[in-house]
Design a protein around this motif. Sequence first.
Motif, short mmCIF file in Angstrom:
data_model
loop_
_atom_site.label_atom_id
_atom_site.label_comp_id
_atom_site.label_asym_id
_atom_site.label_seq_id
_atom_site.Cartn_x
_atom_site.Cartn_y
_atom_site.Cartn_z
N GLN A 2 0.69 -1.01 -0.22
CA GLN A 2 0.06 -0.14 0.07
C GLN A 2 0.86 1.23 -0.01
O GLN A 2 1.50 1.47 0.92
CB GLN A 2 -0.85 -0.06 1.20
N LEU A 3 0.87 1.87 -0.96
CA LEU A 3 1.62 3.42 -1.17
C LEU A 3 1.09 4.42 -0.56
O LEU A 3 0.04 5.01 -1.14
CB LEU A 3 1.78 3.54 -2.62
N SER A 4 1.39 4.53 0.56
CA SER A 4 0.53 5.71 1.41
C SER A 4 1.68 6.16 2.54
O SER A 4 2.20 5.36 3.21
CB SER A 4 -0.59 5.06 2.08
N GLY A 5 1.33 7.37 2.79
CA GLY A 5 2.26 8.21 4.10
C GLY A 5 3.66 8.71 3.76
O GLY A 5 3.65 9.16 2.18
N LEU A 6 4.35 8.48 4.40
CA LEU A 6 5.95 9.19 3.90
C LEU A 6 6.96 7.98 3.57
O LEU A 6 7.13 7.19 4.54
CB LEU A 6 6.17 9.91 5.25
N TRP A 7 7.39 8.08 2.34
CA TRP A 7 8.44 7.30 1.88
C TRP A 7 9.66 7.90 1.56
O TRP A 7 9.61 8.62 0.76
CB TRP A 7 7.84 6.52 0.71
N PRO A 8 10.73 7.77 2.33
CA PRO A 8 12.13 8.48 1.92
C PRO A 8 12.51 8.03 0.60
O PRO A 8 12.59 6.76 0.29
CB PRO A 8 12.86 8.38 3.01
N ALA A 9 12.95 8.95 -0.33
CA ALA A 9 13.62 8.51 -1.34
C ALA A 9 14.89 8.46 -1.15
O ALA A 9 15.74 9.44 -0.88
CB ALA A 9 13.57 9.23 -2.63
N LEU A 10 15.56 7.26 -1.02
CA LEU A 10 16.88 7.09 -0.24
C LEU A 10 18.08 7.60 -1.09
O LEU A 10 18.14 7.29 -2.26
CB LEU A 10 17.07 5.53 -0.03
N LEU A 11 18.96 8.38 -0.19
CA LEU A 11 20.16 8.67 -0.98
C LEU A 11 21.12 7.28 -0.86
O LEU A 11 20.90 6.53 -0.15
CB LEU A 11 20.84 9.65 0.17
N THR A 12 22.14 7.46 -2.00
CA THR A 12 22.84 6.17 -1.86
C THR A 12 24.60 6.63 -1.34
O THR A 12 24.96 7.39 -2.26
CB THR A 12 23.04 5.64 -3.31
N PRO A 13 24.77 6.40 -0.19
CA PRO A 13 26.00 6.78 0.29
C PRO A 13 27.19 6.19 -0.55
O PRO A 13 27.10 4.79 -0.75
CB PRO A 13 25.82 6.34 1.79
N VAL A 14 28.27 6.89 -0.60
CA VAL A 14 29.25 6.38 -1.29
C VAL A 14 30.36 6.88 -0.48
O VAL A 14 30.61 7.76 0.14
CB VAL A 14 29.70 6.77 -2.81
N THR A 15 31.43 6.00 -0.74
CA THR A 15 32.89 6.32 0.05
C THR A 15 33.61 7.43 -0.75
O THR A 15 33.19 7.88 -1.74
CB THR A 15 33.72 5.10 0.28
N ALA A 16 34.69 7.87 -0.25
CA ALA A 16 35.61 8.95 -0.72
C ALA A 16 35.99 8.33 -2.08
O ALA A 16 36.20 9.28 -3.00
CB ALA A 16 36.81 9.33 0.33
N THR A 17 36.12 7.09 -2.35
CA THR A 17 36.54 6.60 -3.58
C THR A 17 35.49 6.50 -4.68
O THR A 17 35.55 6.17 -5.81
CB THR A 17 37.55 5.19 -3.65
N GLY A 18 34.18 6.71 -4.22
CA GLY A 18 32.85 6.56 -4.98
C GLY A 18 32.33 5.23 -4.93
O GLY A 18 31.45 4.88 -5.65
N ALA A 19 32.82 4.33 -4.19
CA ALA A 19 32.31 3.03 -4.19
C ALA A 19 30.93 3.10 -3.10
O ALA A 19 30.88 3.98 -2.36
CB ALA A 19 33.24 2.03 -3.49
N VAL A 20 30.16 2.23 -3.44
CA VAL A 20 28.84 2.18 -2.60
C VAL A 20 29.16 1.84 -1.20
O VAL A 20 29.99 0.70 -0.88
CB VAL A 20 27.74 1.20 -3.12
N ASP A 21 28.73 2.72 -0.20
CA ASP A 21 28.85 2.48 1.35
C ASP A 21 27.92 1.53 1.82
O ASP A 21 26.91 2.35 2.09
CB ASP A 21 29.07 3.72 2.01
N HIS A 22 27.82 0.22 1.60
CA HIS A 22 26.71 -0.42 2.06
C HIS A 22 26.60 -0.46 3.66
O HIS A 22 25.27 -0.67 3.93
CB HIS A 22 27.03 -1.79 1.63
N ASP A 23 27.44 -0.62 4.24
CA ASP A 23 27.10 -0.32 5.72
C ASP A 23 26.51 1.05 6.09
O ASP A 23 25.70 0.89 6.87
CB ASP A 23 28.54 -0.19 6.75
N ASN A 24 26.83 2.04 5.53
CA ASN A 24 26.23 3.51 5.82
C ASN A 24 24.72 3.50 5.35
O ASN A 24 23.74 3.83 5.84
CB ASN A 24 26.78 4.69 5.29
N LEU A 25 24.64 2.90 3.89
CA LEU A 25 23.23 2.75 3.46
C LEU A 25 22.35 1.69 4.38
O LEU A 25 21.17 1.97 4.60
CB LEU A 25 23.37 2.00 2.21
N ALA A 26 23.00 0.65 4.88
CA ALA A 26 22.11 -0.08 5.87
C ALA A 26 21.73 0.61 7.06
O ALA A 26 20.86 0.52 7.80
CB ALA A 26 22.81 -1.37 6.22
N ALA A 27 22.86 1.56 7.63
CA ALA A 27 22.31 2.30 8.72
C ALA A 27 21.47 3.41 8.65
O ALA A 27 20.45 3.61 9.51
CB ALA A 27 23.63 2.86 9.33
#
Length: 299
Positions: A2-27
């Motif tokens: 059910q699409l209702s309420g407030l849904w954040p459009a997630l930022l995709t954190p990346v590290t200083a080298t540009g790699a996806v920061d999966h730990d930060n994304l999970a946090a």
Amino acid sequence: MQLSGLWPALLTPVTATGAVDHDNLAALTTDLISRGVDGLVPLGSTGEFTEFGPAERAAILETVVTAADGRVPVLAGVSGLSTRETCELAAQATGAGVDGVLVLPPLYWKVPEDRLAGHFRQVLAATDRPVVLYDFPALTAQPLPTSLLQRLAAEEPQVVGAKLTVRDITAITAALAATRPHRPGFAVVTGFEDLIPAAMWAGADGAISGLANLQPDLLVALVAAVRAGSPDVAALYERVMAIFDVYGLSEPAIPGLKAAAAALGRIASPRSRLDGGSGLAEAATRWAESHHGAEAVVA
């Protein structure tokens, strides 16, 4: 889903080298859920979906789905240049365990309405998950006609709603008028936080919000207040509008949004794969210093 309420459009954190920061994304995922959001939208415009290849996209979705752990639904952006690419991404997202997919029209080419309908119907065939149509004409230069929304709402039960990132509130009211007689449960949400009260008062179901990465408590409270008819709406809306200028820190807006999120401690690094321009970190720090209230995610 059910699409209702407030849904954040997630930022995709990346590290200083540009790699996806999966730990930060999970946090970030876990923190937003703890703030009472109704769902999560990875790999939308705020998530820089254009900047990640298929393997990276799959890994991003797996991280978010794992971190969400069924507590809220995950609506994955799967848009691509072509219908073929979009279908492949929709199938990939389905395999990652998402609850639904968010789909733009095919990018680059302008096509007639029948071709748009064919695009979305091919995506429907590529996944068994609910599909949300995504209208962002300022970036796609391909508005979704109200007549198309009406057709798909009436003919395709797998299409459960539409995200309308449009400046004109009458486009939202027109979409509601076109779809609700055929599908009373068809969801319509806005992609612009400054339109949340007006859109919801007109009958929309909520918002998919990039600002929610920075101020989740505020956006959750605003949507809840509008839904409840609370007298707090005006004060909450004033606070939202006070931070809306974050979208003006950069062009495009996402590097500035990420820099501000990092300055507030919401993500670990301000790095974006999009070019934010010189002086962005300093501008974001000044912005953060003048906008208090966000709580840090990063330890």
